[in-house]
Design an enzyme around this catalytic site. Structure first.
Site, PDB file in Angstrom:
ATOM      1  N   GLU A  26       8.615  -5.374  10.784  1.00 35.09           N
ATOM      2  CA  GLU A  26       9.578  -3.906  11.003  1.00 35.09           C
ATOM      3  C   GLU A  26       9.455  -3.798  12.479  1.00 35.09           C
ATOM      4  OE1 GLU A  26      10.603  -2.113   8.569  1.00 35.09           O
ATOM      5  OE2 GLU A  26       9.955  -1.876   7.240  1.00 35.09           O
ATOM      6  N   ARG A  66       0.174   8.423   7.233  1.00 36.95           N
ATOM      7  CA  ARG A  66       0.939   7.810   8.261  1.00 36.95           C
ATOM      8  C   ARG A  66       2.394   7.494   8.423  1.00 36.95           C
ATOM      9  NH1 ARG A  66       4.124   3.023   7.177  1.00 36.95           N
ATOM     10  NH2 ARG A  66       3.692   1.622   6.042  1.00 36.95           N
ATOM     11  N   ASN A  98       6.202   6.442   8.837  1.00 36.85           N
ATOM     12  CA  ASN A  98       7.351   5.028   8.419  1.00 36.85           C
ATOM     13  C   ASN A  98       7.860   4.834   9.522  1.00 36.85           C
ATOM     14  OD1 ASN A  98       6.857   3.544   7.123  1.00 36.85           O
ATOM     15  ND2 ASN A  98       8.472   4.273   6.248  1.00 36.85           N
ATOM     16  N   ASN A 108      12.704   5.845   4.835  1.00 43.85           N
ATOM     17  CA  ASN A 108      12.406   4.813   5.713  1.00 43.85           C
ATOM     18  C   ASN A 108      13.743   4.920   7.056  1.00 43.85           C
ATOM     19  OD1 ASN A 108      12.335   1.860   6.301  1.00 43.85           O
ATOM     20  ND2 ASN A 108      11.911   1.667   3.959  1.00 43.85           N
ATOM     21  N   ASP A 154      15.334  -0.961   2.222  1.00 41.13           N
ATOM     22  CA  ASP A 154      14.096  -0.807   3.414  1.00 41.13           C
ATOM     23  C   ASP A 154      14.814   0.271   4.680  1.00 41.13           C
ATOM     24  OD1 ASP A 154      12.403  -0.754   5.448  1.00 41.13           O
ATOM     25  OD2 ASP A 154      11.465  -2.399   3.384  1.00 41.13           O
TER      26      ASP A 154
END
Length: 308
Positions: free
Chosen positions: A24, A113, A115, A164, A218
């Site tokens: 990522e 968490r 992202n 995202n 994404d």
């Protein structure tokens, strides 16, 4: 747009086949001609030369590192901004140590968490939070947050499951945000003036693009012409969306789970994740988690710098 104007590209082999579990956050460093990107599940930060795929360095961590950005006035070879498990931190790349500057707050933060995210025109960092790995099914317990070094994170959206990418149009007057599991890219009118600090400079919320496929949008980047280049997890492709939100092109890839993209000149570098659903020996499994590159004929808008 008519089908004859629909653009297609295909990339068949990875530039670097690292077998990331969840590659990522690709981010280009022009001064060193390197690309850095994270493997969130394996808790690693990779940096690779764009001229030599064997020139690779890796930092490992004891918790997820999810996204990175450069800091105004700081050499990125020394220190960069990172999204870590509990919020926003500054990483010393020589020692591998990092220090939090702002943390995600609220009830149940141990489940959460960070992202994806990005720096805005005013030098603040927008980042999503979501259910961490190992906490069961992803729940709508995440948020979209705006971080600065001077105050607690401000909440822009709540009840998100997989927040995202964040990005801005070339004139900085539109902000985009992808909510992956809802399969939608949201847009707001955005005030890029330096004085727009509070309330949040967002108006006229709308759905810019609704994805109809089986996969989920994404990560993305915006090009200088205002198109959005959007990775789709689960569909082996990157979409090219016009400034009006129309699908005008696609890049096909040989593995299923495409996660994010980054411009390096007129090339697009593309991160991917492993394909656990594929059979052993199947191409999508063998090439999942690799880093790909392809010429697309347009440059990206670049990144703003975080003001520390």
């Amino acid at each position: 747009m008519s089908s004859k104007n629909f653009q297609t590209w295909e990339v068949t082999t990875p530039y670097l086949n690292l077998h990331c579990a969840l590659g990522e956050g690709p981010y280009y460093e022009p001064a060193t001609q390197t690309l850095r990107f994270v493997d969130i599940k394996n808790r690693k930060l990779h940096t690779v030369s764009i001229n030599d795929p064997t020139a690779l360095t890796t930092l490992s961590f004891n918790e997820p590192v999810t996204v990175t950005a450069d800091i105004e006035g700081v050499d990125p070879q020394d220190k960069i901004l990172i999204g870590a498990k509990r919020g926003l931190a500054v990483l010393d790349r020589k020692t591998g140590e990092y220090e939090y500057i702002s943390k995600i707050e609220g009830e149940g933060v141990d489940r959460i968490r960070s992202n994806d995210g990005a720096v805005d025109p005013q030098g603040r960092f927008w980042m999503g939070s979501m259910t961490d790995f190992g906490k069961g099914e992803f729940r709508p317990e995440g948020s979209l947050l705006r971080f600065s070094q001077t105050s607690s994170p401000q909440i822009a959206l709540t009840d998100l499951t997989i927040p995202n990418s964040v990005g801005w149009s070339p004139d900085q007057k539109t902000m985009y945000f992808t909510h992956s599991n809802a399969r939608e890219v949201i847009a707001w009118d955005y005030d890029p003036s330096p004085s727009s600090s509070s309330p949040l400079p967002l108006k006229n919320k709308r759905i810019f693009y609704q994805h109809r496929g089986k996969g989920e949008p994404d990560g993305f980047r915006v090009d200088v012409e205002g198109n959005i280049w959007h990775a789709v997890y689960g569909e082996s492709r990157v979409l090219k969306l016009s400034p009006e939100g129309e699908l005008v092109g696609e890049i096909k890839l040989p593995t299923r789970n495409i996660t994010c993209v980054e411009f390096v000149g007129e090339e697009l570098f593309i991160t991917t994740a492993g394909d656990d659903d594929a059979e052993e020996g199947e191409e999508s499994k063998e090439l999942g988690g690799g880093l790909y590159r392809i010429e697309v004929g347009v440059k990206g808008v670049g990144h703003d710098l975080f003001k520390l």
